[in-house]
Design a protein around this motif. Structure first.
Motif, PDB file in Angstrom:
ATOM      1  N   VAL A  46       8.196 -33.155 -35.132  1.00  0.00           N
ATOM      2  CA  VAL A  46       7.466 -31.895 -35.019  1.00  0.00           C
ATOM      3  C   VAL A  46       6.934 -31.569 -36.406  1.00  0.00           C
ATOM      4  N   SER A  78       4.922 -28.791 -38.689  1.00  0.00           N
ATOM      5  CA  SER A  78       4.514 -27.383 -38.753  1.00  0.00           C
ATOM      6  C   SER A  78       3.451 -27.205 -39.818  1.00  0.00           C
ATOM      7  N   GLY A  94       3.687 -20.743 -33.288  1.00  0.00           N
ATOM      8  CA  GLY A  94       4.876 -19.909 -33.377  1.00  0.00           C
ATOM      9  C   GLY A  94       4.775 -18.937 -34.536  1.00  0.00           C
ATOM     10  N   ALA A 134       6.568 -17.464 -29.810  1.00  0.00           N
ATOM     11  CA  ALA A 134       5.750 -18.667 -29.745  1.00  0.00           C
ATOM     12  C   ALA A 134       4.870 -18.627 -28.517  1.00  0.00           C
ATOM     13  N   ARG A 170       2.361 -20.137 -37.536  1.00  0.00           N
ATOM     14  CA  ARG A 170       2.288 -21.565 -37.838  1.00  0.00           C
ATOM     15  C   ARG A 170       1.898 -22.355 -36.586  1.00  0.00           C
ATOM     16  N   GLU A 181       2.433 -25.800 -34.465  1.00  0.00           N
ATOM     17  CA  GLU A 181       3.469 -26.812 -34.259  1.00  0.00           C
ATOM     18  C   GLU A 181       2.867 -27.989 -33.502  1.00  0.00           C
ATOM     19  N   VAL A 206       3.671 -31.726 -31.889  1.00  0.00           N
ATOM     20  CA  VAL A 206       4.832 -32.484 -31.425  1.00  0.00           C
ATOM     21  C   VAL A 206       4.444 -33.901 -31.021  1.00  0.00           C
ATOM     22  N   TYR A 219       9.724 -29.061 -28.629  1.00  0.00           N
ATOM     23  CA  TYR A 219       9.041 -27.803 -28.950  1.00  0.00           C
ATOM     24  C   TYR A 219       9.980 -26.617 -28.764  1.00  0.00           C
ATOM     25  N   GLN A 263      12.985 -27.413 -31.668  1.00  0.00           N
ATOM     26  CA  GLN A 263      12.618 -27.520 -33.077  1.00  0.00           C
ATOM     27  C   GLN A 263      11.564 -26.506 -33.501  1.00  0.00           C
ATOM     28  N   SER A 264      10.737 -26.052 -32.587  1.00  0.00           N
ATOM     29  CA  SER A 264       9.706 -25.075 -32.926  1.00  0.00           C
ATOM     30  C   SER A 264      10.136 -23.651 -32.592  1.00  0.00           C
ATOM     31  N   ASN A 265      10.667 -23.457 -31.374  1.00  0.00           N
ATOM     32  CA  ASN A 265      11.061 -22.114 -30.945  1.00  0.00           C
ATOM     33  C   ASN A 265      12.449 -21.714 -31.428  1.00  0.00           C
TER      34      ASN A 265
END
Length: 378
Positions: free
Chosen positions: A43, A45, A68, A114, A142, A144, A146, A227, A230-232
């Motif tokens: 991922v 960012s 996000g 996000a 940002r 993201e 994936v 996602y 690692q993102s949320n």
């Protein structure tokens, strides 16, 4: 899952795009951060330092994206996020896609927010436009990107086989396990959470591409998983189960497919419920017949574990003012309901939602012991 923002008519349908040439600017990514996972996934960012836009640029390879932010006190309600991507094979830029915003409650979502993820397929370029809502832009905005990686090779030993009823009201459908779709178990929170018996199954769509090879479904699920985690910053993938266009059922959140695992799928009503997502965007695209078939089989079995009639109704108490019902309100739901019944969203889409009555009927027949035709062959 998605809320707040308008939904683009073509969201997730990457095969139907209005294309026009765009030249990727020679722009250096602003302090990108890249997080990797087993199986070669990652991922990346990209901070939206300009606040509202990211000029067209070349990026690391990716297949799914979302936007996000860090500020838990603000959202993009009333605003919009649009993205366009460059196909890694043809080098052609897509038209603009508008993203839906996601909102979840409980320990999965301690802060920030996000958009729902958008499956783009293999891509290597991106551009972003953000229009703030009345409250302005949240901090820490940002992009993201994936890359799902190759994961683990699915195998028959990684599928829970179909099982005849054993004290339950409906047979268990075959379910591809997390190992089967290549989940990197090191990403999720090792602690497992459970809720009361599942009395409602909430149906979603993933707002990802609809026309995909079913052999690629594990890649899509891995990307959504990465996602969400690692993102949320969620504990695990939000959905309890997923169903692809061929009717194959996949285990979602870890903890045991037969157990009432606490998910993060329906704001305010994640307790005593399960979330099952159809892979695709069903706003204008009609779900292939195996999709409602798979949803019915899963719902009949899962609800039957708690003795809940698929054709019945039940009550749940809202845990969030952000849902359709103020916190503490007792709401009545069909045992098989759509995400929109509990939340202000279009999900599970204008073409899938009207199929819910038929899905309930089929699930009820399965619970009664009636035989149902085998799912449509791949």
């Amino acid at each position: 899952m998605g809320i707040s923002l308008p939904v683009a008519a073509l969201a997730g349908c990457t095969a139907v795009l209005l294309l026009q040439p765009v030249t990727a600017a020679a722009v250096t990514d602003p302090a990108p951060q890249r997080r990797t996972s087993a199986g070669g996934g990652s991922v990346t960012s990209l901070p939206l330092t300009a606040g509202r836009a990211l000029a067209p640029r070349t990026t690391k390879p990716f297949e799914l994206l979302g936007v996000g932010w860090d500020d838990p006190a603000r959202s993009l309600a009333g605003g919009s996020v649009r993205v366009r991507t460059r196909d890694a094979g043809t080098h052609v830029w897509s038209g603009w896609h508008e993203l839906e915003a996601d909102g979840e409650d409980g320990p999965d979502h301690p802060g920030g927010g996000a958009t729902a993820p958008l499956w783009t397929g293999p891509s290597d370029g991106v551009a972003v436009q953000v229009t703030p809502g009345p409250a302005g832009l949240p901090a820490g905005l940002r992009l993201e990107l994936v890359d799902p990686g190759h994961g683990a090779a699915p195998a028959t030993t990684r599928t829970l086989p179909a099982e005849s009823p054993d004290g339950h009201q409906a047979p268990r459908p075959a379910i591809v396990t997390r190992a089967g779709w290549g989940a990197d178990e090191s990403l999720r929170d090792p602690e497992l959470g459970y809720t009361g018996p599942v009395r409602v199954v909430f149906v979603h769509h993933t707002v990802t591409a609809t026309e995909y090879a079913c052999s690629d479904a594990p890649r899509v699920i891995r990307a959504i998983y990465q996602y969400h985690v690692q993102s949320n910053g969620w504990r695990d993938i939000g959905y309890n189960f997923l169903v692809d266009r061929c009717g194959t059922v996949y285990e979602g959140r870890a903890g045991g497919a037969e157990l009432p695992v606490h998910g993060a799928h329906t704001l305010g009503f994640n307790t005593d419920s399960a979330g099952v997502a159809a892979l695709g965007t069903f706003v204008t695209d009609t779900p292939p017949p195996p999709v409602p078939d798979g949803l019915a089989r899963l719902a009949a079995w899962k609800l039957g574990l708690a003795g809940q009639a698929a054709a019945g109704r039940t009550q749940l108490v809202s845990s969030s003012d952000g849902s359709r019902y103020p916190k503490g309100t007792t709401a009545t739901f069909e045992a098989v309901s759509g995400h929109r019944d509990a939340f202000n969203t279009e999900c599970p889409g204008a073409t899938l939602y009207p199929l819910l009555p038929a899905i309930r009927t089929q699930a009820a027949l399965l619970q009664s012991g009636a035989r149902w035709p085998a799912p449509t062959a791949r």
